[in-house]
Write an enzyme that holds these catalytic residues in place. Structure first.
Site, PDB file in Angstrom:
ATOM      1  N   GLU A 180       0.810  -1.219   0.000  1.00 40.85           N
ATOM      2  CA  GLU A 180       0.000   0.000   0.000  1.00 40.85           C
ATOM      3  C   GLU A 180       0.841   1.266   0.000  1.00 40.85           C
ATOM      4  O   GLU A 180       0.340   2.355   0.269  1.00 40.85           O
ATOM      5  CB  GLU A 180      -0.926  -0.018   1.207  1.00 40.85           C
ATOM      6  CG  GLU A 180      -1.887  -1.189   1.229  1.00 40.85           C
ATOM      7  CD  GLU A 180      -3.063  -1.024   0.275  1.00 40.85           C
ATOM      8  OE1 GLU A 180      -3.709   0.031   0.308  1.00 40.85           O
ATOM      9  OE2 GLU A 180      -3.333  -1.969  -0.503  1.00 40.85           O
ATOM     10  N   HIS A 256      -4.571   1.790   7.222  1.00 43.67           N
ATOM     11  CA  HIS A 256      -3.166   2.067   6.934  1.00 43.67           C
ATOM     12  C   HIS A 256      -2.507   2.615   8.198  1.00 43.67           C
ATOM     13  O   HIS A 256      -3.169   3.275   9.011  1.00 43.67           O
ATOM     14  CB  HIS A 256      -3.007   3.098   5.810  1.00 43.67           C
ATOM     15  CG  HIS A 256      -3.443   2.617   4.470  1.00 43.67           C
ATOM     16  ND1 HIS A 256      -4.199   3.379   3.613  1.00 43.67           N
ATOM     17  CD2 HIS A 256      -3.222   1.452   3.824  1.00 43.67           C
ATOM     18  CE1 HIS A 256      -4.432   2.714   2.499  1.00 43.67           C
ATOM     19  NE2 HIS A 256      -3.851   1.533   2.608  1.00 43.67           N
ATOM     20  N   ASP A 258      -0.699   5.154   8.461  1.00 45.75           N
ATOM     21  CA  ASP A 258      -0.705   6.614   8.554  1.00 45.75           C
ATOM     22  C   ASP A 258      -2.011   7.162   9.115  1.00 45.75           C
ATOM     23  O   ASP A 258      -2.172   8.376   9.243  1.00 45.75           O
ATOM     24  CB  ASP A 258      -0.360   7.267   7.210  1.00 45.75           C
ATOM     25  CG  ASP A 258      -1.395   7.066   6.118  1.00 45.75           C
ATOM     26  OD1 ASP A 258      -2.426   6.396   6.366  1.00 45.75           O
ATOM     27  OD2 ASP A 258      -1.172   7.562   4.999  1.00 45.75           O
ATOM     28  N   CYS A 374      -2.950  11.442   3.702  1.00 44.73           N
ATOM     29  CA  CYS A 374      -3.284  10.558   2.582  1.00 44.73           C
ATOM     30  C   CYS A 374      -3.037  11.232   1.241  1.00 44.73           C
ATOM     31  O   CYS A 374      -2.740  10.580   0.246  1.00 44.73           O
ATOM     32  CB  CYS A 374      -4.748  10.131   2.645  1.00 44.73           C
ATOM     33  SG  CYS A 374      -5.094   8.817   3.829  1.00 44.73           S
TER      34      CYS A 374
END
Length: 450
Positions: A180, A256, A258, A374
Site C-alpha cells: 500500500e 493504513h 498513517d 493521505c
C-alpha cells in the site's frame, strides 16, 4: 559519511490533484469513513479546489510542494479487458445496468491519495546513492489495483534522470505481496540529508500460518512486501525496521498505518495502540537513528480513544518542520471531536517538539476516508536531485492560478453514482486531463493519449 549523505536535502510533498470523477461509492471495506458516506453526492470541483488550497498554503509557507495528476476515469481499457465491447457510451450504459459496483470501481478517483502511490527511499539511505521508487501494487482493492501502471509513468516522467533516480516495477499483484505504499512507511532521521531509519509497518505475514492478525477488517500490507521493497531499494544495513501494526487498530478502522502514526525528522507522533510491540519498535528505531535521539510523542487511549482517533484522523496529519518546532497540519474534523480538540490544545501548550497546529478543510477527501497525510507522497531530495527532476509540477503562484482556472473550467460541482454512466463525464474528464498534461509538462502519460 559519503558526499551524498552530507548534502543538504529537502522534503518535497507531492499532493494528488483530485480527479473529475470524484465520487462516494463506499468501495473500501475497512475504511470507516468511506463506507459511512456510501452513495452520497460528491462535489469534485470543491474537492479539487480544497486540495489546491492546501498545496498553496504550504507552498506559501516555504515548503517545496509538488502536484501529481489524477488518472483517467472511468478507465475504459479495464472494462474492455474484462470483455465489454462497443463504443465507450454503450459500454458505460451496459456496465451501469449489469454491474454498477464495477462501474464505480473503474470510475474511482482514489489516486488522489498519493500516500498510496509508491514507497520512496532517499539517496542517503540507499547503497547506490540514488532515490528509489516502487509504485504500490494496491492489490487489496480492485479499484486501486488499476493505478500502478499510470503511477509508474507519472513518476518516471517527473524523475527521469537515471543518474539520480531508480524506478522498480510494482510487486506481484497478489495478496501475499500486498503493498500500500508510503501509507505504511515513514522515515525518521536527524536531518533530511542524513542517513535515516525507514520504518515499514505491516498488518499480515502471508507465509506464516500461525500469525495473529485482525479478525474484522483485512490487513492490506504484508511483511513480505515490505521486506521486498527494502531489498529492491538497496537499503543500507541497519536502515530498515519492520513493525507489526496492532490488529486491534486495524479492526477499529485503521486500514493504513498513517491513520494511527506519523513521523518527521526524529519525531514519531503515534497512538499507544499503533504497534503490536510498541517498546520493541521504539527501541529498535532509537538504536539505529544516527545523529539525533528519537522523540516519541505518545498519545494514550485514555487521552484520545481509538475510535476518536479514527473519526478525526488526528494521526493522518502532516508533520512539518518549522523554525521553532514542528507544525501539525490537521483536518478540520480534529476540532469537531472533543477529545481530540482538547488534546491538541494541551499538545501545543506543552514543551514537546510539536509546537503548532493548523487546520485544513479537506472535507471532500475526508468523507471518502483520506486526510491531509493521505493526499501527499513525501520525496526527500538533495539540491542536485531537486534540479534534476521535472520542475513543471512544483507549486508556484502561477501554477496555482492556472490549475484553479483549469478546475473551474472542467469540473462538475455534483457527481452521483448515476452520473458515472454519463458518456459526457468521460469525455469531459479526458479533455481535462489532456489539457493538464500540457500544463504540467508530463507528456503522454494516459492510455487514451496513446
Amino acid at each position: 559519511m559519503s558526499n551524498t549523505q552530507s548534502k543538504r536535502a529537502v522534503e518535497v510533498n507531492f499532493d494528488g490533484l483530485v480527479g473529475p470523477t470524484h465520487n462516494y461509492a463506499g468501495l473500501s471495506w475497512g475504511n470507516v469513513a468511506s463506507k459511512s458516506n456510501e452513495y452520497a453526492v460528491a462535489n469534485p470541483k470543491q474537492a479539487a479546489l480544497q486540495g489546491l488550497a492546501k498545496m498553496k498554503s504550504l507552498a506559501d509557507r516555504g515548503y517545496v510542494q509538488g502536484v501529481l495528476p489524477p488518472h483517467e476515469r472511468p478507465h475504459m481499457p479495464t472494462l474492455r479487458a474484462l470483455g465489454y465491447a462497443g463504443s465507450d457510451a454503450a459500454i458505460l450504459q451496459r456496465v451501469s445496468r449489469e454491474d454498477p459496483v464495477l462501474l464505480a470501481a473503474v470510475a474511482s478517483a482514489s489516486c488522489m491519495w498519493t500516500a498510496n502511490a509508491a514507497t520512496v527511499s532517499p539517496s542517503a539511505d540507499t547503497r547506490d546513492h540514488r532515490v528509489h521508487f516502487t509504485p504500490a501494487n494496491l492489490a487489496a482493492k480492485f479499484h486501486r489495483s488499476i493505478e500502478p501502471k499510470i503511477t509508474a509513468r507519472v513518476l518516471k516522467s517527473i524523475f527521469s534522470d537515471a543518474a539520480y533516480f531508480a524506478h522498480h516495477a510494482p510487486l506481484p499483484p497478489v495478496s501475499q505481496f500486498g503493498d500500500e505504499g508510503a501509507a505504511n512507511h515513514t522515515r525518521l532521521c536527524a536531518s533530511y540529508g542524513a542517513p535515516g531509519v525507514e520504518l515499514f509497518v505491516y498488518g499480515d505475514v502471508a507465509f506464516d500460518d500461525h500469525f495473529y492478525g485482525p479478525t474484522l477488517f483485512p490487513a492490506r500490507q504484508t511483511r513480505e512486501a515490505s521486506q521486498a521493497i527494502a531489498r529492491l531499494h538497496g537499503l543500507k544495513d541497519g536502515c530498515a525496521v519492520f513493525a507489526q501494526q496492532n490488529p486491534r487498530a486495524i479492526d477499529a478502522g485503521v486500514f493504513h498505518n498513517d491513520v494511527i502514526a506519523v513521523g518527521n525528522g526524529p519525531v514519531l507522533f503515534y497512538h499507544e495502540l499503533a504497534f503490536a510491540e510498541e517498546q520493541r519498535v521504539l527501541a529498535e528505531v532509537e538504536s539505529r537513528l544516527q545523529g539525533a535521539a528519537l522523540q516519541p510523542v505518545r498519545v494514550s487511549d485514555q487521552e484520545v480513544p481509538l475510535a476518536d482517533a479514527v473519526a478525526s484522523y488526528l494521526f493522518n496529519s502532516q508533520l512539518l518542520d518549522t523554525a521553532d518546532g514542528m507544525l501539525l497540519a490537521v483536518p478540520g474534523e480534529c476540532r469537531e471531536v472533543a477529545s481530540v480538540s482538547r488534546y491538541l490544545d494541551r499538545l501545543v501548550a506543552g514543551e514537546g517538539p510539536i509546537t503548532a497546529v493548523e487546520v485544513f478543510d479537506v472535507k471532500q477527501s475526508m468523507r471518502n476516508g483520506g486526510g491531509p497525510a493521505c493526499l501527499r507522497l513525501r520525496v526527500v531530495l538533495t539540491e542536485d536531485e531537486l534540479q534534476a527532476m521535472h520542475r513543471g509540477v512544483l507549486m508556484t503562484d502561477a501554477l496555482y492560478e492556472r490549475l484553479t482556472l483549469w478546475v473551474e473550467a472542467h469540473y462538475r460541482d455534483s457527481v452521483s453514482q448515476a452520473d458515472l454512466a454519463d458518456p459526457l463525464l468521460l469525455e469531459e474528464s479526458c479533455k481535462a486531463l489532456d489539457e493538464l498534461t500540457g500544463i504540467l509538462g508530463l507528456g503522454t502519460i494516459y492510455d487514451f493519449q496513446h
